[in-house]
Enzyme design. Sequence first.
Site, PDB file in Angstrom:
ATOM      1  N   GLU A  99       0.836  -1.202   0.000  1.00 38.91           N
ATOM      2  CA  GLU A  99       0.000   0.000   0.000  1.00 38.91           C
ATOM      3  C   GLU A  99       0.871   1.253   0.000  1.00 38.91           C
ATOM      4  OE1 GLU A  99      -2.556   1.508  -0.396  1.00 38.91           O
ATOM      5  OE2 GLU A  99      -4.348   0.496   0.319  1.00 38.91           O
ATOM      6  N   ASP A 103      -4.255   4.956   6.589  1.00 40.22           N
ATOM      7  CA  ASP A 103      -4.825   6.162   7.181  1.00 40.22           C
ATOM      8  C   ASP A 103      -5.800   5.708   8.279  1.00 40.22           C
ATOM      9  OD1 ASP A 103      -5.574   8.782   7.522  1.00 40.22           O
ATOM     10  OD2 ASP A 103      -6.651   8.977   5.659  1.00 40.22           O
ATOM     11  N   ARG A 165       0.674  12.588  -8.445  1.00 38.77           N
ATOM     12  CA  ARG A 165       1.247  11.248  -8.226  1.00 38.77           C
ATOM     13  C   ARG A 165       2.652  11.135  -8.805  1.00 38.77           C
ATOM     14  NH1 ARG A 165      -3.002   7.755  -6.505  1.00 38.77           N
ATOM     15  NH2 ARG A 165      -5.023   8.146  -7.448  1.00 38.77           N
TER      16      ARG A 165
HETATM   17  C1  PRP Z   1      -5.982   5.551  -0.378  1.00 36.15           C
HETATM   18  C2  PRP Z   1      -4.723   4.753  -0.110  1.00 36.15           C
HETATM   19  C3  PRP Z   1      -5.237   3.581   0.674  1.00 36.15           C
HETATM   20  C4  PRP Z   1      -6.396   4.147   1.451  1.00 36.15           C
HETATM   21  C5  PRP Z   1      -5.968   4.440   2.848  1.00 36.15           C
HETATM   22  O1  PRP Z   1      -6.569   5.014  -1.513  1.00 36.15           O
HETATM   23  O2  PRP Z   1      -4.099   4.340  -1.295  1.00 36.15           O
HETATM   24  O3  PRP Z   1      -5.696   2.551  -0.166  1.00 36.15           O
HETATM   25  O4  PRP Z   1      -6.791   5.339   0.768  1.00 36.15           O
HETATM   26  O5  PRP Z   1      -7.015   4.947   3.592  1.00 36.15           O
HETATM   27  P1  PRP Z   1      -7.712   4.194   4.786  1.00 36.15           P
HETATM   28  O6  PRP Z   1      -6.649   3.610   5.658  1.00 36.15           O
HETATM   29  O7  PRP Z   1      -8.460   5.312   5.474  1.00 36.15           O
HETATM   30  O8  PRP Z   1      -8.636   3.169   4.234  1.00 36.15           O
HETATM   31  P2  PRP Z   1      -7.543   5.771  -2.487  1.00 36.15           P
HETATM   32  O9  PRP Z   1      -8.900   5.190  -2.342  1.00 36.15           O
HETATM   33  O10 PRP Z   1      -7.379   7.252  -2.321  1.00 36.15           O
HETATM   34  O11 PRP Z   1      -7.056   5.306  -3.921  1.00 36.15           O
HETATM   35  P3  PRP Z   1      -5.676   5.495  -4.706  1.00 36.15           P
HETATM   36  O12 PRP Z   1      -4.742   4.425  -4.207  1.00 36.15           O
HETATM   37  O13 PRP Z   1      -6.079   5.283  -6.114  1.00 36.15           O
HETATM   38  O14 PRP Z   1      -5.132   6.888  -4.445  1.00 36.15           O
END
Ligand code: PRP
Length: 186
Positions: A99, A103, A165
Amino acid sequence: MYEKEIKRVLFTKEQIAARVKELGEEISRDYAGESVTMVCTLRGATIFFADLVREIKCDVEIDFVACSSYGSGTTTSGEVKMQKDLSSPIEGKNVIVVEDIIDTGTTLLALTRLLKTRNPKSLKVCSFLDKPSRRKVDFKGDYIGFEIENEFVIGYGLDYNQKFRNLPEVCILAPEVYMPDLNKAL
Ligand code: PRP
């Protein structure tokens, strides 16, 4: 480029490369003599993933999943949708989910719960960044690049509304970008 949007650089290219190398070495030691399936979570982890797999000195297969928990803003909706599944079965395999950031922990908790039902030999999580202060569910990564404060970070795969990005550094997004009213107050 992006002078107004970037508050400051948090991690330089050199700091990132050094830490990714260390993570690769740690994983290589832990899986010595074994094969491991590295699973990239689209899209944020792609840049980290490409660098990390090249630092791993064991038998590596790669696969991809896409989950989404965020809307278009800066906070999570708490809902996780699987938008793209793995291409191959993981039963009996060593799996490391890669990942970009943990968050609230919602995405990885949901994803790892799902993947465990497919009976991998082992399942671990490697996240480039971790924001423990934002956690809403009980989730801990196994390999973490950097622990960071609660600031909005962009670059090295991480986006704001799909932008930034491609920045080679990890930067802190200027709050004016996601709170436009700040500009008026200044
Ligand atoms: C972001 C990041 C994780 C997730 C983390 O993805 O890549 O997958 O959020 O957040 P959390 O711990 O609160 O679940 P996003 O949905 O923004 O997609 P991306 O990877 O395409 O940026």
